[in-house]
Design a protein around this motif. Structure first.
Motif, PDB file in Angstrom:
ATOM      1  N   PHE A  64       0.881  -1.131  -0.027  1.00  0.00           N
ATOM      2  CA  PHE A  64       0.194  -0.084  -0.189  1.00  0.00           C
ATOM      3  C   PHE A  64       0.869   1.174   0.035  1.00  0.00           C
ATOM      4  CE2 PHE A  64       0.454  -0.443   4.883  1.00  0.00           C
ATOM      5  CZ  PHE A  64       0.581   0.791   5.056  1.00  0.00           C
ATOM      6  N   LEU A  65       0.294   2.422  -0.378  1.00  0.00           N
ATOM      7  CA  LEU A  65       0.966   3.485  -0.522  1.00  0.00           C
ATOM      8  C   LEU A  65       0.552   4.627   0.622  1.00  0.00           C
ATOM      9  CD1 LEU A  65       1.967   2.289  -3.109  1.00  0.00           C
ATOM     10  CD2 LEU A  65       1.691   4.624  -4.259  1.00  0.00           C
ATOM     11  N   VAL A  66       1.274   5.319   1.435  1.00  0.00           N
ATOM     12  CA  VAL A  66       0.801   6.326   1.999  1.00  0.00           C
ATOM     13  C   VAL A  66       1.838   7.627   1.988  1.00  0.00           C
ATOM     14  CG1 VAL A  66       2.552   5.394   3.814  1.00  0.00           C
ATOM     15  CG2 VAL A  66       0.326   6.743   4.710  1.00  0.00           C
ATOM     16  N   GLY A  67       0.815   8.839   2.059  1.00  0.00           N
ATOM     17  CA  GLY A  67       1.664  10.095   1.946  1.00  0.00           C
ATOM     18  C   GLY A  67       2.894  10.240   3.073  1.00  0.00           C
ATOM     19  N   ARG A  68       3.762  10.843   2.594  1.00  0.00           N
ATOM     20  CA  ARG A  68       4.952  11.091   3.709  1.00  0.00           C
ATOM     21  C   ARG A  68       4.475  11.846   4.943  1.00  0.00           C
ATOM     22  NH1 ARG A  68      10.410  10.849   2.015  1.00  0.00           N
ATOM     23  NH2 ARG A  68      10.717   9.775   0.166  1.00  0.00           N
ATOM     24  N   THR A  69       3.425  12.788   4.449  1.00  0.00           N
ATOM     25  CA  THR A  69       3.115  13.875   5.522  1.00  0.00           C
ATOM     26  C   THR A  69       1.895  13.196   6.388  1.00  0.00           C
ATOM     27  OG1 THR A  69       1.288  14.742   3.874  1.00  0.00           O
ATOM     28  CG2 THR A  69       3.404  15.871   4.156  1.00  0.00           C
ATOM     29  N   SER A  70       1.476  11.904   6.079  1.00  0.00           N
ATOM     30  CA  SER A  70       0.529  11.128   6.893  1.00  0.00           C
ATOM     31  C   SER A  70       0.973  11.214   8.337  1.00  0.00           C
ATOM     32  CB  SER A  70       0.332   9.773   6.394  1.00  0.00           C
ATOM     33  OG  SER A  70      -0.430   8.977   7.590  1.00  0.00           O
ATOM     34  N   ILE A  86       6.094   3.522  -0.101  1.00  0.00           N
ATOM     35  CA  ILE A  86       5.639   2.338  -0.645  1.00  0.00           C
ATOM     36  C   ILE A  86       5.927   1.134   0.627  1.00  0.00           C
ATOM     37  CG2 ILE A  86       5.680   0.596  -2.507  1.00  0.00           C
ATOM     38  CD1 ILE A  86       7.151   2.965  -4.115  1.00  0.00           C
ATOM     39  N   VAL A  87       4.854   0.671   1.095  1.00  0.00           N
ATOM     40  CA  VAL A  87       4.916  -0.142   2.377  1.00  0.00           C
ATOM     41  C   VAL A  87       4.628  -1.649   1.879  1.00  0.00           C
ATOM     42  CG1 VAL A  87       3.962  -0.684   4.476  1.00  0.00           C
ATOM     43  CG2 VAL A  87       4.087   1.801   3.689  1.00  0.00           C
ATOM     44  N   VAL A  88       5.745  -2.525   1.963  1.00  0.00           N
ATOM     45  CA  VAL A  88       5.355  -3.820   1.446  1.00  0.00           C
ATOM     46  C   VAL A  88       4.999  -4.508   2.697  1.00  0.00           C
ATOM     47  CG1 VAL A  88       6.352  -5.816   0.382  1.00  0.00           C
ATOM     48  CG2 VAL A  88       6.871  -3.738  -0.493  1.00  0.00           C
ATOM     49  N   GLY A  89       3.955  -5.534   2.818  1.00  0.00           N
ATOM     50  CA  GLY A  89       3.486  -6.261   3.995  1.00  0.00           C
ATOM     51  C   GLY A  89       3.790  -7.731   3.728  1.00  0.00           C
ATOM     52  N   ARG A  90       4.343  -8.465   4.686  1.00  0.00           N
ATOM     53  CA  ARG A  90       4.279  -9.980   4.336  1.00  0.00           C
ATOM     54  C   ARG A  90       3.014 -10.592   5.061  1.00  0.00           C
ATOM     55  NH1 ARG A  90       8.519 -14.093   3.377  1.00  0.00           N
ATOM     56  NH2 ARG A  90       7.303 -16.077   3.924  1.00  0.00           N
ATOM     57  N   VAL A  91       2.212 -11.280   4.179  1.00  0.00           N
ATOM     58  CA  VAL A  91       0.969 -11.896   4.640  1.00  0.00           C
ATOM     59  C   VAL A  91       1.000 -12.932   5.728  1.00  0.00           C
ATOM     60  CG1 VAL A  91      -1.448 -12.691   3.911  1.00  0.00           C
ATOM     61  CG2 VAL A  91      -0.263 -11.100   2.500  1.00  0.00           C
ATOM     62  N   GLU A  92       0.371 -12.777   6.969  1.00  0.00           N
ATOM     63  CA  GLU A  92       0.655 -13.812   7.908  1.00  0.00           C
ATOM     64  C   GLU A  92      -0.653 -14.664   8.064  1.00  0.00           C
ATOM     65  OE1 GLU A  92       3.246 -14.479   9.513  1.00  0.00           O
ATOM     66  OE2 GLU A  92       4.681 -13.089   8.502  1.00  0.00           O
ATOM     67  N   ALA A  93      -1.807 -13.864   8.010  1.00  0.00           N
ATOM     68  CA  ALA A  93      -2.987 -14.436   8.014  1.00  0.00           C
ATOM     69  C   ALA A  93      -4.129 -13.735   6.906  1.00  0.00           C
ATOM     70  CB  ALA A  93      -3.530 -14.626   9.314  1.00  0.00           C
ATOM     71  N   LEU A  94      -5.197 -14.127   6.630  1.00  0.00           N
ATOM     72  CA  LEU A  94      -6.226 -13.537   5.854  1.00  0.00           C
ATOM     73  C   LEU A  94      -7.426 -14.600   5.765  1.00  0.00           C
ATOM     74  CD1 LEU A  94      -5.369 -14.026   1.872  1.00  0.00           C
ATOM     75  CD2 LEU A  94      -4.742 -15.643   3.738  1.00  0.00           C
ATOM     76  N   GLY A  95      -8.654 -13.708   5.490  1.00  0.00           N
ATOM     77  CA  GLY A  95      -9.939 -14.396   5.369  1.00  0.00           C
ATOM     78  C   GLY A  95     -10.936 -13.534   4.827  1.00  0.00           C
ATOM     79  N   HIS A 105       9.708   1.518   0.821  1.00  0.00           N
ATOM     80  CA  HIS A 105      10.557   2.142  -0.156  1.00  0.00           C
ATOM     81  C   HIS A 105      10.025   3.479  -0.489  1.00  0.00           C
ATOM     82  CE1 HIS A 105      12.269  -1.844  -1.324  1.00  0.00           C
ATOM     83  NE2 HIS A 105      10.636  -2.172  -1.369  1.00  0.00           N
ATOM     84  N   THR A 106      10.786   4.577  -0.829  1.00  0.00           N
ATOM     85  CA  THR A 106      10.245   5.966  -1.183  1.00  0.00           C
ATOM     86  C   THR A 106       9.752   6.002  -2.388  1.00  0.00           C
ATOM     87  OG1 THR A 106      12.659   6.534  -1.904  1.00  0.00           O
ATOM     88  CG2 THR A 106      12.174   7.024   0.247  1.00  0.00           C
ATOM     89  N   GLY A 107       8.579   6.782  -2.842  1.00  0.00           N
ATOM     90  CA  GLY A 107       8.130   6.880  -3.989  1.00  0.00           C
ATOM     91  C   GLY A 107       7.452   8.248  -4.042  1.00  0.00           C
ATOM     92  N   GLY A 108       8.716   9.261  -4.429  1.00  0.00           N
ATOM     93  CA  GLY A 108       8.070  10.675  -4.566  1.00  0.00           C
ATOM     94  C   GLY A 108       7.686  11.179  -3.220  1.00  0.00           C
ATOM     95  N   ASP A 109       6.270  11.685  -3.222  1.00  0.00           N
ATOM     96  CA  ASP A 109       5.652  12.370  -2.134  1.00  0.00           C
ATOM     97  C   ASP A 109       5.179  11.223  -1.413  1.00  0.00           C
ATOM     98  OD1 ASP A 109       3.582  11.935  -3.595  1.00  0.00           O
ATOM     99  OD2 ASP A 109       2.805  14.145  -3.827  1.00  0.00           O
ATOM    100  N   HIS A 110       5.135   9.946  -1.643  1.00  0.00           N
ATOM    101  CA  HIS A 110       4.647   9.000  -0.902  1.00  0.00           C
ATOM    102  C   HIS A 110       5.885   7.740  -0.574  1.00  0.00           C
ATOM    103  CE1 HIS A 110       0.895  10.458  -2.030  1.00  0.00           C
ATOM    104  NE2 HIS A 110       0.029   9.401  -1.335  1.00  0.00           N
TER     105      HIS A 110
END
Length: 220
Positions: free
Chosen positions: A97-103, A180-189, A173-178
């Motif tokens: 997912f992507l999140v703004g640097r100013t969040s 880039i957050v990579v998550g490893r999936v541990e569970a889902l449903g 990772h950095t991506g301009g003004d955002h």
């Protein structure tokens, strides 16, 4: 054994020799040699105006999620509405997912080191709006919102969502003004009953479903 860069270079050489689509590229240009990037000077016009960028990219319809994380210490849980979410890898199972640097919410998720992706359904517009506003303006976003804990990370799993994905932060990772957050999936449903009503979608500034888009109205 030939590495990825070597295989890419060999493929380019072959395509050039056969008159393939890469035959017109200069000899030094291969997938292993990305184009050089440079910063835009302060007195230089941006290549694309931000308003036009947002208008055109708004034609791409996306699903809507709420990214949540448990509180640490005296902090309560954190969460924000997020359109920029996607699956990334099957092996290992990764999402992004992507999140703004100013969040103001992101630092709290980063401190937790974990998060849960709550995929919203078509009837959860009000829930989305509550998480789309800065916590500095709304206070506790979770007030009156029912949830339990995701099984591995303890991140808030919102009630009534069609699907959820419980993750540990893998890389950022950095991506301009955002970011880039990579998550490893541990569970889902998934909740098939909740999913039967369809997803909540976002397109050109409006919420909608597969039946069409229009101005946002309060849920009945």
């Amino acid at each position: 054994m030939m590495g990825h860069a070597g295989m890419a270079a060999a493929a380019v050489r072959y395509l050039r020799s056969t008159g393939g689509p890469l035959s017109s590229l200069p000899a030094h240009h291969t997938p292993a040699t990305p184009p050089r990037l440079r910063a835009v000077r302060a007195d230089e016009r941006l290549p694309v105006a931000s308003g036009e960028f947002r208008r055109v990219l708004g034609h791409f319809a996306s699903g809507v999620t709420v990214i949540t994380a448990p509180g640490r210490g005296a902090e309560g849980p954190a969460g924000f509405a997020c359109q920029s979410f996607a699956s990334l890898s099957l092996d290992p199972p990764l999402v992004v997912f992507l999140v703004g640097r100013t969040s103001t919410t992101w630092p709290r998720i980063a401190r937790a080191g974990v998060f849960c992706v709550n995929i919203l359904g078509s009837g959860q517009r009000t829930l989305c709006r509550g998480f789309a506003v800065s916590s500095a303006l709304t206070g506790d976003k979770f007030a009156g919102v029912p949830y339990d804990r995701a099984p591995v990370t303890g991140s808030p799993r919102l009630s009534g969502v069609p699907a959820w994905i419980d993750c540990v932060i893998h890389t950022v990772h950095t991506g301009g003004d955002h970011l880039i957050v990579v998550g490893r999936v541990e569970a889902l449903g998934a909740d098939e009953d909740a999913a039967s009503a369809g997803p909540l979608l976002f397109h050109r500034g409006d919420f909608g479903t597969f039946d069409g888009f229009g101005p946002v109205h309060p849920d009945p």
